[in-house]
Design an enzyme around this catalytic site. Structure first.
Site, PDB file in Angstrom:
ATOM      1  N   ASP A 161      -5.532   6.200   4.232  1.00  0.00           N
ATOM      2  CA  ASP A 161      -5.466   6.293   2.782  1.00  0.00           C
ATOM      3  C   ASP A 161      -6.757   6.970   2.294  1.00  0.00           C
ATOM      4  OD1 ASP A 161      -3.562   5.720   0.649  1.00  0.00           O
ATOM      5  OD2 ASP A 161      -5.114   4.440  -0.191  1.00  0.00           O
ATOM      6  N   ASP A 188      -2.759   7.591   8.642  1.00  0.00           N
ATOM      7  CA  ASP A 188      -4.039   7.928   8.003  1.00  0.00           C
ATOM      8  C   ASP A 188      -4.690   6.658   7.481  1.00  0.00           C
ATOM      9  OD1 ASP A 188      -3.412   7.639   4.869  1.00  0.00           O
ATOM     10  OD2 ASP A 188      -1.647   8.447   5.888  1.00  0.00           O
TER      11      ASP A 188
END
Length: 290
Positions: free
Chosen positions: A212, A210
């Protein structure tokens, strides 16, 4: 020359390696308590392998409660020479996208609730972690990742946070913009420091799941999305790990970067002042110099 024995610390999704012979779960006792789990041992292409589920099978340990000292001691006790960490991470860089791997070479340690050293009162030691990963082992991980068809980035700074919560937006922006971190995770510290104290070569492969929370187009971290990306990453990680024996070879010369001699001049406490109980606990980790 010594025999190569490769250890892999990571999630359970990477242990189903095709061709792993004589696979069995081995229980290892350490003076630092029980490791996260039993350790899966076997041989792959004639090279001994050991797989340690960092959070335990079923994911029972939080990043804070992982018994890092017991884990590293257990791998050293089993005769492992090279430790590869495989872990899920968030990315602070647009070009380090979900699904990519980063072969990490630096860390910023923001953890605060973990035991970070095997040494202490009665036997003091200071090892250098200026360069906390082994370039030789990192080379092998990069080569294996590229051969597996993974988009891999060589070099990056891993921000180790305490967790278990993800970052606030303000923290995420600070780590990315002010501190220059590239990826964020919760488990490589104090693991890398302890591996250095145990004179084990250590390499870290960050599997990006991802962005973040800093990325304006992605918003906050979504655990469902992370799990989806993790499944694809696990298959690539298995492929990477399966290629390591051929790259590292059966016989192992001393590490050209000195990882296996990190304690050479590190122990400060004079022999007659050392605590015998602590010295006894250090038998596997520091027996070579004590």
């Amino acid at each position: 020359m010594t025999s190569t024995k490769i250890a892999v610390i990571g999630g359970s999704g990477i242990y189903d390696i095709e061709g792993l012979e004589g696979a069995e779960w081995t229980t290892v006792e350490t003076p630092w308590g029980a490791p996260s789990d039993a350790i899966l041992t076997g041989t792959l292409e004639g090279i001994e392998m050991a797989f340690l589920p960092r959070h335990g099978r079923g994911h029972v340990h939080t990043p804070t409660t992982v018994p890092y000292r017991a884990n590293i001691d257990a791998l050293k006790r089993l005769g492992c020479t090279d430790v590869i960490s495989v872990s899920a991470c968030g990315s602070f860089r647009e070009e380090m996208a979900p699904g990519d791997f980063v072969v990490v070479d630096q860390f910023i340690d923001r953890t605060f609730a973990r035991e970070k050293s095997f040494f202490g009162t009665g036997c003091v030691a200071h090892v250098s972690v200026a360069h906390p990963t082994c370039p030789r082992l990192s080379d092998a991980c990069e080569t294996a990742a590229r051969a597996a068809g993974v988009n891999v980035h060589r070099g990056g700074t891993y921000l180790a946070m305490e967790g278990p919560q993800f970052s606030t937006l303000a923290e995420s922006k600070m780590y990315r913009n002010s501190w220059g971190a590239d990826v964020i995770g919760m488990t490589n510290m104090p693991e890398a420091k302890l591996a250095r104290e145990a004179e084990l070569c250590y390499a870290s492969v960050a599997m990006i799941t991802d962005y973040d929370s800093w990325h304006p187009d992605h918003g906050e971290v979504d655990v469902t999305e992370i799990i989806k990306t993790l499944q694809g990453n696990a298959a690539n990680a298995r492929d990477l790990v399966a290629r390591l024996p051929a790259l590292l070879g059966a016989e192992r010369a001393p590490c050209p970067h000195g990882c296996d001699r990190a304690l050479e001049f590190a122990v400060m406490t004079q022999p007659d002042a050392r605590d015998p109980a602590l010295v006894a606990k250090l038998d596997a980790v520091a027996g070579r110099v004590l």
